[in-house]
Design a protein around this motif. Structure first.
Motif, PDB file in Angstrom:
ATOM      1  N   SER A   1      29.596  18.708 -91.235  1.00 38.09           N
ATOM      2  CA  SER A   1      28.313  19.115 -90.646  1.00 38.09           C
ATOM      3  C   SER A   1      27.226  18.278 -91.304  1.00 38.09           C
ATOM      4  O   SER A   1      27.438  17.732 -92.390  1.00 38.09           O
ATOM      5  N   ALA A   2      26.094  18.209 -90.606  1.00 39.29           N
ATOM      6  CA  ALA A   2      24.959  17.530 -91.233  1.00 39.29           C
ATOM      7  C   ALA A   2      24.286  18.501 -92.207  1.00 39.29           C
ATOM      8  O   ALA A   2      23.962  18.157 -93.332  1.00 39.29           O
ATOM      9  N   GLY A   3      24.104  19.743 -91.760  1.00 44.70           N
ATOM     10  CA  GLY A   3      23.484  20.764 -92.607  1.00 44.70           C
ATOM     11  C   GLY A   3      24.428  21.149 -93.730  1.00 44.70           C
ATOM     12  O   GLY A   3      25.647  21.196 -93.539  1.00 44.70           O
TER      13      GLY A   3
ATOM     14  N   LEU B   1      26.125  12.593 -85.583  1.00 44.22           N
ATOM     15  CA  LEU B   1      25.897  13.673 -84.622  1.00 44.22           C
ATOM     16  C   LEU B   1      24.515  13.653 -83.976  1.00 44.22           C
ATOM     17  O   LEU B   1      24.238  14.428 -83.058  1.00 44.22           O
TER      18      LEU B   1
ATOM     19  N   VAL C   1      23.300  16.048 -80.753  1.00 41.69           N
ATOM     20  CA  VAL C   1      22.361  17.157 -80.994  1.00 41.69           C
ATOM     21  C   VAL C   1      21.066  16.915 -80.197  1.00 41.69           C
ATOM     22  O   VAL C   1      20.490  17.845 -79.626  1.00 41.69           O
TER      23      VAL C   1
ATOM     24  N   ARG D   1      18.268  25.083 -87.862  1.00 42.47           N
ATOM     25  CA  ARG D   1      19.025  26.255 -88.329  1.00 42.47           C
ATOM     26  C   ARG D   1      18.273  27.514 -87.927  1.00 42.47           C
ATOM     27  O   ARG D   1      17.025  27.516 -87.888  1.00 42.47           O
TER      28      ARG D   1
ATOM     29  N   HIS E   1      25.271  27.365 -80.695  1.00 40.74           N
ATOM     30  CA  HIS E   1      25.332  26.284 -81.699  1.00 40.74           C
ATOM     31  C   HIS E   1      26.338  25.192 -81.288  1.00 40.74           C
ATOM     32  O   HIS E   1      27.343  24.958 -81.967  1.00 40.74           O
TER      33      HIS E   1
ATOM     34  N   GLY F   1      25.334  21.969 -80.741  1.00 38.82           N
ATOM     35  CA  GLY F   1      24.666  20.675 -80.909  1.00 38.82           C
ATOM     36  C   GLY F   1      25.603  19.483 -81.027  1.00 38.82           C
ATOM     37  O   GLY F   1      25.476  18.495 -80.313  1.00 38.82           O
ATOM     38  N   SER F   2      26.577  19.580 -81.919  1.00 37.46           N
ATOM     39  CA  SER F   2      27.450  18.421 -82.162  1.00 37.46           C
ATOM     40  C   SER F   2      28.770  18.532 -81.395  1.00 37.46           C
ATOM     41  O   SER F   2      29.685  17.740 -81.632  1.00 37.46           O
TER      42      SER F   2
ATOM     43  N   MET G   1      32.731  13.042 -86.777  1.00 37.67           N
ATOM     44  CA  MET G   1      32.334  13.836 -87.955  1.00 37.67           C
ATOM     45  C   MET G   1      33.537  14.103 -88.848  1.00 37.67           C
ATOM     46  O   MET G   1      33.475  13.952 -90.072  1.00 37.67           O
TER      47      MET G   1
END
Ligand SMILES: O=C(O)C(=O)CO
Length: 366
Positions: free
Chosen positions: A122-124, A147, A151, A283, A331, A333-334, A343
């Motif tokens: 994940s990016a987050g 991503l 996103v 988020r 959720h 996005g990706s 990823m």
């Protein structure tokens, strides 16, 4: 004296041999490590049974890979995922984390001191316990950039769905009613609008690029500092208040930190225009959802589109879901085939590099 002379004249050859041996070892050890011969005794845990085979192979070529039999740590209404992780993680050198649920101290304790890298897919990384990782000297990697296009596409989708009232319009179709006239279920135009991006990072920039064909009049953005990339995108740096007050569309594309938590609240919503459409692809916790509910219910702002909520999944009887001017996604996005594969592969390559003495590809600064 003769022996002494003999040794002396062999000396240059001995030095050359020694140097050759030394260079040979220098080349061979990293090669062995990269080919996996010396790293096979290292264990890597993949936290979910849903991980692309290409990424799994990258890990299996080098390490002994353990994989959870369950989809998600702690989800699926059972504790099986958590128990599985706690059973498999002792002795692992790296962890691939495929979940938005927290990496708890319990997991880190169970892992043991040899855990070197956590690689989140994940990016987050707000859920990865970054402070504890830093304290324990464990490196963290994430999967930014790969991503951003996916996103950003969802952000554009949310802008259109919320501003053109897809929720209400779909409800009409389902009820067999078609009530589009001169004041009913009309939307807002992107054409000639001002679009404000909170956080012009990779995702924010990708949103601007994708919107460039929609005849937007002005792109503005807020953040810590001006971004060099903004010039080519014709995006103007403004204060957060200016962005809130002047934007017709507001996209939140920032990570969750102590600073950004609940940044969209009663006060900041109060600064938005009545026709404003708010979109969140960052988020859920960026937003005070009670305040957003009130602002949408009282038509203080026009509409909102959310890809992220608190909690996730949002309970199906949550009050936000009663709002006709809200469009919500789970959720995603990706969530494209290519992006998720990229990823997963980046997460695997971070571990391969990290455990074979090469630089990490996308380290998180802890
Ligand atoms: O990777 C992340 O952090 C995402 O939320 C993608 O949607």
């Amino acid at each position: 004296m003769l022996i002494y002379k003999k040794v002396l004249c062999r000396f240059p050859a001995m030095i050359t041999r020694f140097t050759q041996l030394y260079i040979g070892l220098l080349v061979a050890i990293p090669c062995l490590a990269t080919n996996g011969t010396m790293t096979k005794n290292l264990k890597v845990l993949v936290s979910s049974n849903d991980y692309p085979p290409t990424a799994l192979k990258l890990l299996e070529d080098h390490f002994t890979v353990l994989q959870s039999r369950y989809l998600n740590f702690g989800q699926e209404g059972s504790t099986l995922g958590r128990e599985e992780i706690l059973k498999l993680i002792p002795g692992c050198s790296a962890l691939v984390w495929i979940s938005n649920l927290p990496i708890t101290n319990e997991i880190l304790d169970a892992a043991g001191a040899q855990l070197k890298i956590v690689s989140t897919v994940s990016a987050g990384y707000n859920h990865c316990n970054p402070e504890e990782l830093r304290a324990r000297g464990i490196q963290l990697t994430n999967t930014p950039n790969v991503l951003s296009p996916a996103v950003a596409e969802v952000a554009v989708g949310l802008i259109l769905s919320a501003s053109r009232r897809f929720t209400e319009n779909l409800d009409q179709v389902r009820r067999g009613e078609w009530e589009i006239g001169f004041d009913k279920v009309l939307g807002q135009d992107l054409r000639d609008s001002t679009v404000g991006i909170i956080g012009l990072g990779g995702i924010g920039q990708a949103v601007v690029k994708r919107l460039s064909g929609f005849d937007v009049a002005r792109f503005i953005y807020s953040g810590h500092r001006e971004k060099p990339e903004a010039k080519a995108l014709r995006a103007e740096f403004v204060s957060q208040d200016t962005l809130l007050e002047q934007s017709d569309f507001i996209v939140a594309a920032v990570p969750l930190t102590n600073e950004t938590k609940l940044m969209i609240n009663k006060e900041t919503l109060g600064k938005m225009k009545p026709n404003a459409v708010f979109v969140n692809v960052g988020r859920g916790d960026l937003v005070d959802q009670d305040a957003l509910y009130d602002a949408l219910k009282n038509k203080q702002i026009y509409a909102a589109g959310l890809d992220v909520t608190t909690p996730e999944p949002l309970p199906k009887d949550h009050k936000l879901l009663t709002l006709p001017n809200l469009f919500v996604l789970p959720h995603i996005g990706s969530a494209t085939v290519r992006t998720r594969r990229e990823m997963a592969e980046l997460a695997a390559n971070n571990i391969v590099n990290g455990l074979t003495g090469k630089p990490l590809l996308s380290p998180v600064k802890l």
